[in-house]
Design an enzyme around this catalytic site. Structure first.
Site, short mmCIF file in Angstrom:
data_model
loop_
_atom_site.label_atom_id
_atom_site.label_comp_id
_atom_site.label_asym_id
_atom_site.label_seq_id
_atom_site.Cartn_x
_atom_site.Cartn_y
_atom_site.Cartn_z
N TYR A 1 -9.68 16.33 -4.16
CA TYR A 1 -9.06 15.58 -5.25
C TYR A 1 -8.25 16.54 -6.13
O TYR A 1 -7.09 16.27 -6.46
CB TYR A 1 -10.12 14.83 -6.09
N ASP B 1 0.86 -1.18 0.00
CA ASP B 1 0.00 0.00 0.00
C ASP B 1 0.90 1.23 0.00
O ASP B 1 1.70 1.41 0.92
CB ASP B 1 -0.87 -0.04 1.27
N VAL B 2 0.78 2.07 -1.02
CA VAL B 2 1.68 3.23 -1.11
C VAL B 2 1.49 4.21 0.05
O VAL B 2 2.34 5.06 0.29
CB VAL B 2 1.56 4.01 -2.46
N PRO C 1 -4.35 13.47 -17.60
CA PRO C 1 -5.49 13.00 -18.40
C PRO C 1 -6.81 13.64 -17.99
O PRO C 1 -6.99 14.03 -16.83
CB PRO C 1 -5.55 11.49 -18.11
P1 NDP Z 1 -8.19 2.67 -11.35
O1 NDP Z 1 -9.08 2.75 -10.15
O2 NDP Z 1 -8.65 1.87 -12.50
O3 NDP Z 1 -6.73 2.20 -10.91
C1 NDP Z 1 -6.12 2.73 -9.78
C2 NDP Z 1 -4.90 1.92 -9.40
O4 NDP Z 1 -4.29 2.53 -8.25
C3 NDP Z 1 -5.24 0.49 -9.02
O5 NDP Z 1 -4.30 -0.38 -9.60
C4 NDP Z 1 -5.10 0.48 -7.51
O6 NDP Z 1 -4.62 -0.79 -7.08
C5 NDP Z 1 -4.01 1.52 -7.29
N1 NDP Z 1 -4.06 2.08 -5.94
C6 NDP Z 1 -5.03 2.84 -5.38
N2 NDP Z 1 -4.75 3.08 -4.09
C7 NDP Z 1 -3.57 2.45 -3.83
C8 NDP Z 1 -2.77 2.31 -2.67
N3 NDP Z 1 -3.11 2.89 -1.51
N4 NDP Z 1 -1.64 1.59 -2.74
C9 NDP Z 1 -1.27 1.00 -3.92
N5 NDP Z 1 -1.98 1.09 -5.05
C10 NDP Z 1 -3.13 1.81 -5.00
O7 NDP Z 1 -7.98 4.20 -11.79
P2 NDP Z 1 -7.15 4.87 -12.99
O8 NDP Z 1 -6.35 3.90 -13.72
O9 NDP Z 1 -8.10 5.73 -13.73
O10 NDP Z 1 -6.24 5.86 -12.15
C11 NDP Z 1 -4.83 5.83 -12.20
C12 NDP Z 1 -4.33 7.26 -11.89
O11 NDP Z 1 -4.80 8.14 -12.89
C13 NDP Z 1 -4.81 7.82 -10.58
O12 NDP Z 1 -3.76 8.53 -9.98
C14 NDP Z 1 -5.94 8.77 -10.99
O13 NDP Z 1 -6.12 9.82 -10.06
C15 NDP Z 1 -5.40 9.26 -12.30
N6 NDP Z 1 -6.36 9.82 -13.25
C16 NDP Z 1 -7.46 9.11 -13.64
C17 NDP Z 1 -8.34 9.67 -14.55
C18 NDP Z 1 -9.60 8.98 -14.97
O14 NDP Z 1 -10.54 9.68 -15.43
N7 NDP Z 1 -9.69 7.66 -14.90
C19 NDP Z 1 -8.07 10.97 -15.18
C20 NDP Z 1 -6.89 11.62 -14.68
C21 NDP Z 1 -6.06 11.05 -13.78
P3 NDP Z 1 -5.14 -1.59 -5.79
O15 NDP Z 1 -6.55 -1.18 -5.54
O16 NDP Z 1 -4.97 -3.03 -6.17
O17 NDP Z 1 -4.19 -1.16 -4.71
C1 8X3 Z 2 -9.82 12.44 -13.16
C2 8X3 Z 2 -10.43 13.38 -14.11
O1 8X3 Z 2 -12.03 15.38 -14.29
O2 8X3 Z 2 -12.74 13.49 -12.92
O3 8X3 Z 2 -8.65 12.94 -12.63
O4 8X3 Z 2 -11.05 14.97 -12.14
S1 8X3 Z 2 -11.62 14.36 -13.32
#
Ligand code: NDP
Ligand code: 8X3
Length: 246
Positions: A147, A54-55, A177
């Site tokens: 957020y 867990d990060v 993104p």
């Molecule tokens: P998902 O929920 O599909 O994936 C998130 C990933 O983060 C999972 O693999 C999860 O793994 C991991 N994660 C979450 N919390 C922890 C933790 N405490 N320790 C380790 N791993 C963790 O989301 P996205 O792929 O969309 O998101 C990836 C990144 O992109 C995030 O930082 C998000 O804020 C960002 N983002 C997303 C956007 C969107 O619209 N989807 C747009 C812009 C940015 P697990 O649960 O197994 O730990």
């Molecule tokens: C995820 C994109 O617009 O929901 O970072 O914040 S938004």
């Protein structure tokens, strides 16, 4: 090394790099997902190292990196991707546990991983760090308060890392993104599928593969070229407020 490789952008990025011959370190909390991904990636004849932590835990993060076998400590590329949004509410009505989860994961978690991995890169005088921020790190929208603040922090840290790591020959790329359909909205709405699906109604959103493609492009440019910042949205989205829905 890709944090949060069990879903969404992280998973797609692991597949993209592995399918192009890179050995990958995949991380996340859901162990079974890491096991499944390892099986899938092994089809590409590359090596996979799983790190189940867990990060948000500084101890777990440090131990995971310290315990890596020597040959895995030559990390060329770090993708700081693990992150999440939880909840959507006005500041006077926010859930402070949700705020803690976002700040602890998106800001402190990214810092813990960077603090553990960047010395391995500075020692070798080479590396490329990707920080996954968001358009929420560029702009602010109603109910997005904490957020957006956490992603503004990532944006600032990308700029700061770029400066601090410049003399070590380390590239830093901030990826911002827009709307992307992953597990993101399901997590934000705590499992409410209806609310999650409504986010993408009438829009063709980005996919994990789109973001993986962009990261791979930045990572494979000639060494003297560094993309510092990349804003990527669906064609139907101009910014956080302007989305053209069909
Ligand atoms: P998902 O929920 O599909 O994936 C998130 C990933 O983060 C999972 O693999 C999860 O793994 C991991 N994660 C979450 N919390 C922890 C933790 N405490 N320790 C380790 N791993 C963790 O989301 P996205 O792929 O969309 O998101 C990836 C990144 O992109 C995030 O930082 C998000 O804020 C960002 N983002 C997303 C956007 C969107 O619209 N989807 C747009 C812009 C940015 P697990 O649960 O197994 O730990
Ligand atoms: C995820 C994109 O617009 O929901 O970072 O914040 S938004």
């Amino acid at each position: 090394m890709i944090t949060g490789a069990t879903a969404g952008f992280g998973r797609a990025t692991a597949v993209k790099f592995a399918s192009n011959g890179y050995n990958v370190i995949i991380t996340g909390r859901r162990k079974e997902r890491l096991d499944d991904l390892e099986k899938e990636l092994s089809a590409f004849n590359i090596k996979v190292q799983k790190l189940n932590f867990d990060v948000r835990s500084r101890e777990e993060t440090n131990k995971a990196i310290e315990d890596l076998p020597a040959e895995w400590k030559n990390i060329d590329i770090l993708v700081n991707n693990a992150g999440l949004a939880v909840g959507l509410s006005h500041i006077d009505d926010g859930n402070t546990d949700d705020w803690d989860r976002m700040i602890d994961t998106n800001v402190k978690g990214l810092l813990y991983v960077t603090r553990a991995v960047s010395p391995l890169m500075t020692a070798r005088k080479k590396g490329h760090i990707f920080n996954i921020s968001s358009i929420a790190g560029k702009e602010v929208y109603e109910n997005g308060n904490v957020y957006c603040a956490s992603k503004h922090a990532v944006d600032a840290l990308s700029k700061a890392m770029r400066i601090d790591l410049l003399k070590h020959n380390i590239k830093v790329t901030n990826i911002a993104p827009g709307m992307a359909e992953t597990e993101f909205s399901l997590v934000r709405f705590k499992g409410d599928r209806e609310k999650a699906d409504a986010v993408y109604k009438g829009v063709e959103p980005l996919t994990g593969e789109d973001i993986a493609e962009a990261i791979y492009f930045c990572a494979t440019l000639p060494w003297h070229v560094c993309i510092n910042d990349l804003v990527i949205t669906p064609t139907q989205q101009a910014n956080v407020a302007n989305v053209f829905r069909k």
